[in-house]
Design an enzyme around this catalytic site. Structure first.
Site, PDB file in Angstrom:
ATOM      1  N   SER A  64      17.978 -41.366-165.707  1.00 38.53           N
ATOM      2  CA  SER A  64      17.325 -41.968-164.430  1.00 38.53           C
ATOM      3  C   SER A  64      15.886 -41.636-164.023  1.00 38.53           C
ATOM      4  CB  SER A  64      18.086 -40.866-163.393  1.00 38.53           C
ATOM      5  OG  SER A  64      17.694 -41.127-162.038  1.00 38.53           O
ATOM      6  N   SER A 123      25.462 -42.709-149.492  1.00 40.80           N
ATOM      7  CA  SER A 123      26.379 -42.657-150.883  1.00 40.80           C
ATOM      8  C   SER A 123      25.179 -43.086-151.725  1.00 40.80           C
ATOM      9  CB  SER A 123      27.253 -43.917-150.309  1.00 40.80           C
ATOM     10  OG  SER A 123      28.184 -43.295-149.748  1.00 40.80           O
ATOM     11  N   SER A 125      25.532 -41.448-154.491  1.00 39.19           N
ATOM     12  CA  SER A 125      26.582 -41.076-155.504  1.00 39.19           C
ATOM     13  C   SER A 125      27.482 -42.399-155.861  1.00 39.19           C
ATOM     14  CB  SER A 125      27.380 -40.069-155.282  1.00 39.19           C
ATOM     15  OG  SER A 125      28.041 -40.317-153.991  1.00 39.19           O
ATOM     16  N   ASP A 169      33.325 -45.194-149.695  1.00 40.03           N
ATOM     17  CA  ASP A 169      32.037 -45.387-150.277  1.00 40.03           C
ATOM     18  C   ASP A 169      32.012 -46.422-151.476  1.00 40.03           C
ATOM     19  OD1 ASP A 169      31.784 -43.331-148.460  1.00 40.03           O
ATOM     20  OD2 ASP A 169      31.103 -42.067-149.781  1.00 40.03           O
TER      21      ASP A 169
HETATM   22  P1  ADP Z   1      25.063 -38.942-151.146  1.00 38.83           P
HETATM   23  O1  ADP Z   1      26.382 -39.921-151.915  1.00 38.83           O
HETATM   24  O2  ADP Z   1      25.460 -38.992-149.828  1.00 38.83           O
HETATM   25  O3  ADP Z   1      23.729 -39.564-151.332  1.00 38.83           O
HETATM   26  P2  ADP Z   1      25.910 -36.759-152.865  1.00 38.83           P
HETATM   27  O4  ADP Z   1      26.071 -35.360-152.810  1.00 38.83           O
HETATM   28  O5  ADP Z   1      27.417 -37.262-152.659  1.00 38.83           O
HETATM   29  O6  ADP Z   1      25.361 -37.656-151.550  1.00 38.83           O
HETATM   30  O7  ADP Z   1      25.499 -37.574-153.962  1.00 38.83           O
HETATM   31  C1  ADP Z   1      24.128 -37.234-154.433  1.00 38.83           C
HETATM   32  C2  ADP Z   1      23.888 -36.782-155.826  1.00 38.83           C
HETATM   33  O8  ADP Z   1      24.146 -37.970-156.701  1.00 38.83           O
HETATM   34  C3  ADP Z   1      22.711 -36.250-156.368  1.00 38.83           C
HETATM   35  O9  ADP Z   1      22.544 -34.940-156.129  1.00 38.83           O
HETATM   36  C4  ADP Z   1      22.568 -36.479-157.843  1.00 38.83           C
HETATM   37  O10 ADP Z   1      23.224 -35.857-158.564  1.00 38.83           O
HETATM   38  C5  ADP Z   1      23.133 -37.958-157.887  1.00 38.83           C
HETATM   39  N1  ADP Z   1      22.321 -39.036-157.696  1.00 38.83           N
HETATM   40  C6  ADP Z   1      22.066 -40.011-156.950  1.00 38.83           C
HETATM   41  N2  ADP Z   1      21.204 -40.861-157.093  1.00 38.83           N
HETATM   42  C7  ADP Z   1      20.577 -40.488-158.157  1.00 38.83           C
HETATM   43  C8  ADP Z   1      19.720 -41.107-158.973  1.00 38.83           C
HETATM   44  N3  ADP Z   1      18.823 -42.118-158.506  1.00 38.83           N
HETATM   45  N4  ADP Z   1      19.468 -40.324-159.995  1.00 38.83           N
HETATM   46  C9  ADP Z   1      20.161 -39.376-160.548  1.00 38.83           C
HETATM   47  N5  ADP Z   1      21.110 -38.971-159.764  1.00 38.83           N
HETATM   48  C10 ADP Z   1      21.306 -39.321-158.449  1.00 38.83           C
HETATM   49 MG    MG Z   2      28.224 -39.349-152.222  1.00 39.37          MG
END
Ligand code: ADP
Ligand code: MG
Length: 381
Positions: A64, A123, A125, A169
């Protein structure tokens, strides 16, 4: 550098394609998706982008651009649920879930870069999961439909990462269409694209990312979920979705537990708010959706009790400054709110929220328009 250039620098080969999948905001229908209910999310312009090339040697390499720490290398044959591979568990979980479902995924090199704010209830994730699922589906010729990919992505998050989320989501990220909101029935995953062209009507939907996340959130989600399931059991229905809104007073009278009663009232009434929103949008009465949003916020604040001081301040300030309506969106305890506002008043409402946050001593919120955008797609051959 472009994602293609970054991919080549990391892996020494060209990617076979580039895919994108968006984050989302939910307009209305909160905590209804694990009750087989209705939701109405829309995709954001913010996306997770993946450059991917297949491998046939069982090696899965994931990188990433947005986190420190280099390439994560795994072996598809020994992917273990809940094994704590950090952020890489989201894309790795998708490879695992595809293989669990019998699909031939023989390894891949993946490079991700995302503009979806993380942990803001938007979202990020699901964007990461869905972009991985779509890329592997295309590259491995799996022929899965969008809803099937969303279910795979949800399984990755539930069983591999260990987050008990519903399917909203992933469905929003996989199935949205620009200019529309997605009216989704989470029982059978049937959905309809509802025209939601705000700009043409002189309206705007603002996202207020409060930039806070209260620790309470995780346990509280499980507790609400258990309470809703207890309510469904006590009422003798498969899920709270099966309680018609007209029967709500009777249903509440049959519940002894005060907490369960509040949860049931929220879920059944929010389901009705989704239906009311759809009817208003179909009738072209978009402005009238505003008060429905605010009503939904009060239900989340007072009955489900998943709001927080920052979200309440955002909603109250936006409404006092002339917004048509507002509510928290997503899991709550921080994260984001949505605000429906006349375009000409959007700047003033955004400024009022920023000022109120400064006066309360809160971190500056991030305010931006939620333009209903395209769902997951391939960007290049
Ligand atoms: P949301 O989905 O509301 O943003 P979540 O806690 O469900 O919050 O997901 C966030 C997690 O997803 C981050 O802590 C990370 O582990 C992962 N994540 C999201 N975007 C990235 C990215 N661009 N690179 C690496 N991991 C990511
Ligand atoms: Mg999420």
């Amino acid at each position: 550098m472009s994602v293609t250039g970054e991919f080549e620098a990391l892996y020494g080969v060209e990617p076979e394609g580039i895919w994108a999948a968006p984050g989302r905001v939910n307009l209305i229908g909160e905590y209804t998706d694990f009750n087989d209910g209705f939701v109405m999310p829309l995709a954001l312009p913010h996306t997770a982008v993946a450059a991917v090339a297949r491998r046939t040697d069982g090696v899965l390499r994931i990188h990433s651009a947005d986190v420190e720490g280099g390439i994560v290398q795994l072996d598809v044959d020994s992917l273990e649920p809940l094994s704590g591979t950090g952020w890489a568990a989201y894309p790795a979980g998708v490879a695992w879930a595809l293989r669990e479902a019998g699909h031939p995924v023989t390894g891949a090199d993946i490079h991700l870069a995302s503009t979806v704010p993380t942990g803001a209830g938007l979202s990020s994730s699901a964007a990461l999961e869905v972009v991985t699922a779509l890329a592997l589906n295309d590259l491995c010729g799996l022929g899965l439909t969008r809803p099937e990919l969303a279910v795979i992505a949800q399984r990755a998050e539930n069983a591999f990462v260990g987050v008990p989320c519903g399917v909203m989501d992933q469905m929003a990220s996989a199935c949205s269409v620009a200019g529309h909101a997605l009216h989704l029935d989470t029982r059978d995953l049937s959905f309809r694209q509802v025209p939601f062209d705000l700009a043409a009507r002189g309206l705007r939907l603002l996202v207020v990312d409060t930039r806070v996340k209260h620790a309470l959130g995780d346990g509280a989600y499980a507790e609400r979920r258990a309470g809703c399931e207890a309510g469904a059991r006590a009422l003798g229905v498969r899920a709270l979705r099966d309680v018609p809104y007209a029967h709500l007073p009777d249903a509440l009278a049959r519940l002894d537990d005060e907490t369960v009663r509040r949860y049931v009232r929220h879920v059944v009434s929010d389901n009705e708010r989704v239906e009311r929103t759809i009817a208003l949008l179909d009738a072209g009465d978009v402005r009238a959706v505003g008060p429905v949003l605010t009503e939904g916020h009060l239900s989340l604040r007072d009955d489900l009790r998943v709001s927080c001081a920052e979200l309440d301040l955002a909603v109250e300030t936006a409404c006092a400054a002339g917004a048509l309506g507002a509510r928290m969106t997503g899991g709550g305890f921080g994260g984001s709110a949505v605000v429906l506002v006349e375009s000409r008043a959007a700047d003033a409402v955004g400024s009022a929220v920023e000022k109120a946050f400064a006066e309360a001593g809160y971190a500056a919120p991030r305010v931006f328009p939620a333009v209903p955008s395209e769902g997951a797609r391939r960007l290049s051959a």
